[in-house]
Design an enzyme around this catalytic site. Structure first.
Site, PDB file in Angstrom:
ATOM      1  N   HIS A   1       0.723  -1.127   0.178  1.00  0.00           N
ATOM      2  CA  HIS A   1       0.130  -0.202  -0.050  1.00  0.00           C
ATOM      3  C   HIS A   1       1.033   1.470   0.175  1.00  0.00           C
ATOM      4  O   HIS A   1       0.576   2.212  -0.720  1.00  0.00           O
ATOM      5  CB  HIS A   1      -1.013  -0.083   1.311  1.00  0.00           C
TER       6      HIS A   1
ATOM      7  N   GLU B   1       0.670   7.863  -3.965  1.00  0.00           N
ATOM      8  CA  GLU B   1       1.601   7.341  -2.793  1.00  0.00           C
ATOM      9  C   GLU B   1       2.811   8.332  -2.972  1.00  0.00           C
ATOM     10  O   GLU B   1       3.483   8.702  -1.936  1.00  0.00           O
ATOM     11  CB  GLU B   1       1.925   5.968  -2.854  1.00  0.00           C
TER      12      GLU B   1
ATOM     13  N   HIS C   1       3.269  10.618  -0.062  1.00  0.00           N
ATOM     14  CA  HIS C   1       3.992  10.103   1.346  1.00  0.00           C
ATOM     15  C   HIS C   1       5.724  10.066   0.736  1.00  0.00           C
ATOM     16  O   HIS C   1       6.498  10.503   1.459  1.00  0.00           O
ATOM     17  CB  HIS C   1       3.792   8.798   1.585  1.00  0.00           C
TER      18      HIS C   1
HETATM   19  P1  5GP Z   1      -3.119   6.792   1.669  1.00  0.00           P
HETATM   20  O1  5GP Z   1      -3.989   8.050   1.107  1.00  0.00           O
HETATM   21  O2  5GP Z   1      -3.230   6.795   3.067  1.00  0.00           O
HETATM   22  O3  5GP Z   1      -1.853   6.677   1.170  1.00  0.00           O
HETATM   23  O4  5GP Z   1      -3.823   5.555   1.434  1.00  0.00           O
HETATM   24  C1  5GP Z   1      -5.201   5.305   1.332  1.00  0.00           C
HETATM   25  C2  5GP Z   1      -5.631   5.645  -0.198  1.00  0.00           C
HETATM   26  O5  5GP Z   1      -5.120   4.825  -0.905  1.00  0.00           O
HETATM   27  C3  5GP Z   1      -7.200   5.459  -0.083  1.00  0.00           C
HETATM   28  O6  5GP Z   1      -7.896   6.539  -0.830  1.00  0.00           O
HETATM   29  C4  5GP Z   1      -7.482   4.119  -0.867  1.00  0.00           C
HETATM   30  O7  5GP Z   1      -8.514   4.188  -1.330  1.00  0.00           O
HETATM   31  C5  5GP Z   1      -6.348   4.191  -1.859  1.00  0.00           C
HETATM   32  N1  5GP Z   1      -6.050   2.905  -2.537  1.00  0.00           N
HETATM   33  C6  5GP Z   1      -5.709   1.666  -1.650  1.00  0.00           C
HETATM   34  N2  5GP Z   1      -5.584   0.820  -2.702  1.00  0.00           N
HETATM   35  C7  5GP Z   1      -5.717   1.586  -3.783  1.00  0.00           C
HETATM   36  C8  5GP Z   1      -5.386   0.939  -5.308  1.00  0.00           C
HETATM   37  O8  5GP Z   1      -5.116  -0.344  -5.384  1.00  0.00           O
HETATM   38  N3  5GP Z   1      -5.334   1.842  -6.300  1.00  0.00           N
HETATM   39  C9  5GP Z   1      -5.696   3.262  -6.019  1.00  0.00           C
HETATM   40  N4  5GP Z   1      -5.626   4.075  -6.984  1.00  0.00           N
HETATM   41  N5  5GP Z   1      -5.694   3.638  -4.878  1.00  0.00           N
HETATM   42  C10 5GP Z   1      -5.830   2.719  -3.947  1.00  0.00           C
END
Ligand code: 5GP
Length: 251
Positions: free
Chosen positions: A67, A120, A124
């Site tokens: 992730h 990402e 991050h």
């Molecule tokens: P963060 O914003 O904390 O880095 O991660 C959360 C986000 O990553 C959420 O909006 C979640 O929906 C998204 N996310 C998780 N898996 C995937 C994916 O496979 N593809 C995409 N485009 N977004 C993802």
């Protein structure tokens, strides 16, 4: 005169509060990293149950996926978006893109292929880039692949006979302690509830790392931050002694 002094004191206090608020807001420093892996089958089920989203897994994906690598501070999230002008550039990762498609895939249908990496990196990665060892897109994503290979959760759990199955459930505490025996540190294990399933579903594991990439204990506070419905996050720390379903790809 007394009124004037009181006024000056109040003004000084106001200025100190406002200044420290801005210093805090602009502070992009961080203490440690959270390396977060997803069980893509459960994640896909979650997206297929979300309004307006659907998911298809590339049949070549046969392991836990990434992730993100998230810089973090004790007892609070973030920082995020540390260098807004440093936009994601596909050219920087072309040589590892095929590998990223398996280790760090975007599984949400009808979203651009690069969307997840762009998100990402900009949210991050640009903060992680304050470390020399992560100061380029290539280094950030390459480290993701290395960590995902090093902490291969399918193998780590499999060695303790915790395998994806629809016939068997597992105790969340057993999943957590099995991983912790390998990392030698406290990890967070995340689950979701989906209406079609009787049990909580295993979906996420967070391993915390210091700036030299040694494993460290994830703090308790972070565990609580994982579940935040107001942010649209409905992954919660798996309920310790309750049954967990580790859904197989074939389901
Ligand atoms: P963060 O914003 O904390 O880095 O991660 C959360 C986000 O990553 C959420 O909006 C979640 O929906 C998204 N996310 C998780 N898996 C995937 C994916 O496979 N593809 C995409 N485009 N977004 C993802």
């Amino acid at each position: 005169m007394n009124h004037r002094l009181t006024f000056m004191l109040l003004l000084a206090t106001f200025l100190i509060v406002v200044t420290s608020y801005h210093v805090k807001r602009d502070d992009k420093s961080w203490d440690y990293m959270v390396f977060t892996q997803t069980w893509p089958k459960a994640s896909c089920i979650k997206f297929n149950h979300s309004r307006g989203r659907s998911c298809t897994l590339n049949p070549k994906i046969n392991q836990w996926t990434i992730h993100g690598i998230w810089p973090n501070n004790a007892a609070k999230d973030g920082p995020f978006y540390c260098q807004p002008s440093w936009k994601f550039d596909e050219k920087a990762i072309l040589d590892i893109e095929a590998s990223l498609d398996l280790h760090w895939p975007n599984i949400i249908d009808k979203t651009p292929h690069l969307n997840f990496w762009k998100h990402e990196w900009e949210k991050h990665g640009t903060c992680a880039a304050s470390l020399d060892t992560l100061n380029s897109e290539h280094k950030y994503f390459q480290h993701g692949i290395q960590f995902n290979t090093k902490w291969n959760l399918l193998n780590i759990l499999g060695a303790a006979d915790i395998k994806p199955s629809m016939n068997q459930t597992y105790k969340a505490d057993d999943i957590k302690t099995t991983i912790e025996k390998t990392t030698n540190s406290r990890v967070n294990v995340g689950c979701i509830y989906i209406s079609d399933f009787d049990y909580q579903l295993l979906v996420q594991v967070e391993i915390c790392l210091d700036k030299q990439f040694n494993t460290i204990d994830c703090d308790d506070m972070r565990d609580k931050l994982m579940f935040n419905p107001s942010k649209g996050t409905y992954i919660f720390p798996c309920h310790g002694d309750s049954d967990v379903r580790y859904v197989p790809f074939s389901e």
